[in-house]
Design an enzyme around this catalytic site. Structure first.
Site, PDB file in Angstrom:
ATOM      1  N   SER A 147       0.841  -1.200   0.000  1.00 53.80           N
ATOM      2  CA  SER A 147       0.000   0.000   0.000  1.00 53.80           C
ATOM      3  C   SER A 147       0.875   1.248   0.000  1.00 53.80           C
ATOM      4  O   SER A 147       2.082   1.166   0.235  1.00 53.80           O
ATOM      5  CB  SER A 147      -0.853  -0.008   1.283  1.00 53.80           C
ATOM      6  OG  SER A 147      -1.419   1.267   1.552  1.00 53.80           O
ATOM      7  N   TYR A 160      -3.533  -0.042   9.915  1.00 58.89           N
ATOM      8  CA  TYR A 160      -3.352  -0.505   8.525  1.00 58.89           C
ATOM      9  C   TYR A 160      -1.922  -0.216   8.076  1.00 58.89           C
ATOM     10  O   TYR A 160      -1.246  -1.072   7.497  1.00 58.89           O
ATOM     11  CB  TYR A 160      -4.357   0.237   7.650  1.00 58.89           C
ATOM     12  CG  TYR A 160      -4.384  -0.118   6.194  1.00 58.89           C
ATOM     13  CD1 TYR A 160      -3.717   0.671   5.262  1.00 58.89           C
ATOM     14  CD2 TYR A 160      -5.114  -1.206   5.731  1.00 58.89           C
ATOM     15  CE1 TYR A 160      -3.762   0.368   3.911  1.00 58.89           C
ATOM     16  CE2 TYR A 160      -5.174  -1.506   4.373  1.00 58.89           C
ATOM     17  CZ  TYR A 160      -4.500  -0.706   3.471  1.00 58.89           C
ATOM     18  OH  TYR A 160      -4.546  -0.988   2.123  1.00 58.89           O
TER      19      TYR A 160
HETATM   20  C1  GCO Z   1      -6.930   5.260   2.945  1.00 54.96           C
HETATM   21  C2  GCO Z   1      -7.035   4.358   1.738  1.00 54.96           C
HETATM   22  C3  GCO Z   1      -5.696   3.688   1.473  1.00 54.96           C
HETATM   23  C4  GCO Z   1      -5.753   2.963   0.141  1.00 54.96           C
HETATM   24  C5  GCO Z   1      -4.506   2.233  -0.216  1.00 54.96           C
HETATM   25  C6  GCO Z   1      -3.429   3.194  -0.555  1.00 54.96           C
HETATM   26  O1  GCO Z   1      -7.842   5.262   3.785  1.00 54.96           O
HETATM   27  O2  GCO Z   1      -5.894   5.963   3.030  1.00 54.96           O
HETATM   28  O3  GCO Z   1      -8.043   3.383   1.920  1.00 54.96           O
HETATM   29  O4  GCO Z   1      -5.395   2.831   2.525  1.00 54.96           O
HETATM   30  O5  GCO Z   1      -6.794   2.060   0.172  1.00 54.96           O
HETATM   31  O6  GCO Z   1      -4.111   1.346   0.796  1.00 54.96           O
HETATM   32  O7  GCO Z   1      -2.321   2.450  -1.015  1.00 54.96           O
END
Ligand code: GCO
Length: 264
Positions: A147, A160
């Site tokens: 990501s 995340y």
């Molecule tokens: C967020 C997005 C990101 C994208 C992706 C970027 O809330 O910033 O959902 O997480 O989905 O992962 O690479």
């Protein structure tokens, strides 16, 4: 020579979380390059069946397996079933993931742990059990879906980002330990793509929508099909000497500090 370099005919690819979104787009690309597709979903048999029907209506050879990638027993059982019913797994795409957008100081520990479990621990669990066959055959491809948060922080996605940052180092360690078996382990880092996962922050007029379009040199959200080339490359013989790399498909986000709003 070049016609076969990216050809996946005769290969079987397991893609986790491929009933929709980026997983489906990458799986469609691998299928169109010749791979037999094994599609994993976890939410419902109906959703999985509908997805497999979409692959088949696109003329692709697809099989669906419903299992929770965080449950090692289910992973082991289903990998055994796949290898018995479809064949051995040549390509693994660890795509299944979740996100929770909560400020760190408000996030429950259980929420943080759930994100880590799905986004970081499950690629380890699935890879650990798929790689056994790859080691025995001295051949395999593992692609971990990272990501922008592998490299950058952002308000409210701390769990995340922690998982996706860890996934980069897990990718490098898988490469370190398994390359000697002719197994190439790499990652793909999508930028900001137009999917259900980003829908809440992408609606017209949402401040984040304008921010991302401005922050992306290409000036647009990614189309999920934009990921197919990188997926085919890392799944094919074309990347036989590539290991531990993360290919960022981000329209240039990570290349730039950004620009003032009034600058073209
Ligand atoms: C967020 C997005 C990101 C994208 C992706 C970027 O809330 O910033 O959902 O997480 O989905 O992962 O690479």
């Amino acid at each position: 020579m070049s016609t076969t370099l990216f050809n996946l005919t005769g290969k079987t690819a397991l893609i986790t979380g491929a009933t929709h979104g980026l997983g489906m787009a990458m799986a469609m690309g691998l299928g169109n390059a010749g791979a037999t597709l094994v599609i994993n979903g976890a939410s419902s048999q109906e959703k999985l069946d509908n997805a497999v029907a979409q692959y088949k209506s696109a003329g692709l050879n697809a099989h669906g397996y419903l299992f929770d990638v965080t449950d090692e027993a289910q992973v082991m059982d289903n990998i055994a079933k796949i290898e018995s019913e479809v064949g051995h797994i040549d390509i693994l795409v660890n795509n299944a993931g979740i996100i929770k957008r909560v400020p760190l100081e408000e996030m429950e520990v259980s929420e943080f742990e759930q994100v880590i479990k799905v986004d970081l621990v499950s690629p380890f669990i699935v890879s650990k059990h798929v790689v056994k066959g790859m080691i025995a055959r001295k051949a395999g491809k593992i692609i971990n879906i990272c990501s922008m948060m592998t490299e950058l922080g952002r308000n409210t996605v701390g769990a995340y980002a922690s998982a996706k940052g860890g996934l980069k180092m897990l990718t490098k360690n898988m490469a370190t330990e398994w390359a000697k078996h002719n197994i190439q382990t790499n990652g793909i880092g999508p930028g900001y793509f137009a999917t259900e996962q980003t829908k809440p922050i992408r609606v017209d007029g949402h401040p984040f929508n304008d921010f991302i379009v401005g922050r992306t040199p290409a000036g647009r959200w990614g189309d999920p099909d934009d990921l197919q080339g990188a997926a085919i490359f890392l799944a094919s013989d074309a990347s036989r000497f590539v290991n531990g790399q993360i290919i960022y498909v981000d329209g240039g986000i990570l290349a730039t500090i950004g620009k003032p709003a009034n600058e073209s």
